[in-house]
Write an enzyme that holds these catalytic residues in place. Structure first.
Site, PDB file in Angstrom:
ATOM      1  N   ASP A 106      66.633  53.866  51.438  1.00  0.00           N
ATOM      2  CA  ASP A 106      66.189  52.475  51.309  1.00  0.00           C
ATOM      3  C   ASP A 106      65.685  51.971  52.655  1.00  0.00           C
ATOM      4  O   ASP A 106      66.060  52.493  53.704  1.00  0.00           O
ATOM      5  CB  ASP A 106      67.347  51.576  50.857  1.00  0.00           C
TER       6      ASP A 106
HETATM    7  N1  URA Z   1      71.940  55.342  48.222  1.00  0.00           N
HETATM    8  C1  URA Z   1      71.504  54.068  48.422  1.00  0.00           C
HETATM    9  O1  URA Z   1      71.956  53.139  47.789  1.00  0.00           O
HETATM   10  N2  URA Z   1      70.536  53.883  49.340  1.00  0.00           N
HETATM   11  C2  URA Z   1      70.037  54.877  50.105  1.00  0.00           C
HETATM   12  O2  URA Z   1      69.165  54.612  50.940  1.00  0.00           O
HETATM   13  C3  URA Z   1      70.513  56.180  49.892  1.00  0.00           C
HETATM   14  C4  URA Z   1      71.467  56.391  48.946  1.00  0.00           C
END
Ligand code: URA
Length: 248
Positions: A106
């Site tokens: 993310d």
């Molecule tokens: N899980 C999440 O919620 N975000 C990420 O960036 C990676 C794994």
């Protein structure tokens, strides 16, 4: 036999664009087996021919594998007109055509991002069937209970209908000055916002998330956020050949 046109071979290795390579060739800066090469269409055997650019031998690599310590704010995409991507952050020396982030973190997640031009390898490390573990540390807004750890290990159901593969969860410390509890999570799959959704299903909010390892390879602690380096072949092998020891 791996045979490529000279201009394709040079652009594939990140020496320049096709136009720049034309100029480099006509300027006489490229030698093949000791002789100046000016013909873009010349055929190169990538295993046998010695190519030198500006006097330095070029070590041909079919693929490259780059570890980045992704900073918060950059997006996991190859190209975006509005936002800085992990590819935009790469220094010139690591750039070559076809690089993409293998999997997504993310925008606000930090840590180990693998960037490669090897689609087969990327598929293999991302497929849940291959069981390559992804380890994260997170700060969440409240401590986890033994029962919640058990639920992680037995396949948590998120959003009412999706059953996650078994995951490991360990409470590292309660850190109220920092907002909550620091935990270590290991998962084998990478559904959209997976870790945030897993904690949400248990009533916790993720305040901070960082990927710390993929398979048997840990994020290089000397890489500052936004920095990247090429992996050595034995490090690439570690990603697929085992999982990191958790010893904290
Ligand atoms: N899980 C999440 O919620 N975000 C990420 O960036 C990676 C794994």
């Amino acid at each position: 036999m791996p045979v490529l046109r000279l201009d394709r071979m040079l652009s594939g290795q990140g020496i320049g664009t096709r136009k720049e390579i034309k100029e480099i060739l006509s300027g006489g800066s490229v030698k093949v087996n000791g002789k100046t090469a000016s013909c873009s269409a010349m055929k190169i055997n990538t295993e046998k021919d010695e190519v030198c650019v500006n006097g330095s031998p070029l070590k041909y690599k079919e693929h490259v594998y780059i570890m980045m310590n992704k900073p918060s704010g950059a997006i996991s995409a190859s190209d975006d007109p509005r936002t800085e991507t992990v590819i935009d952050l790469l220094p010139q020396s690591l750039r070559r055509p076809g690089l993409f982030p293998a999997g997504r973190l993310d925008r606000d997640t930090e840590g180990f991002m693998l960037i490669t031009d090897d689609g087969v390898f990327a598929h293999n490390i991302l497929s849940p069937k291959k069981h390559v573990e992804k380890e994260y540390t997170a700060v969440i807004d409240s401590p986890v209970s033994e029962e919640e750890i058990y639920r992680f290990e037995n396949g948590l159901v998120i959003d009412g209908d999706f059953k996650c593969l078994p995951a490991k969860l360990r409470l590292l410390e309660c850190d109220w000055s920092n907002g909550g509890a620091r935990v270590l999570i290991t998962i084998h799959e990478g559904k959209f916002h997976q870790i945030k959704r897993m904690f949400k299903a248990l009533g916790h909010e993720v305040l901070y998330l960082k990927r710390t390892a993929m398979g048997g390879l840990r994020l290089d602690g000397s890489l500052l956020p936004g920095e990247a380096r090429e992996l050595m072949p034995e490090e690439v092998d570690l990603i697929t050949s085992g999982n990191v020891e958790v010893n904290r």
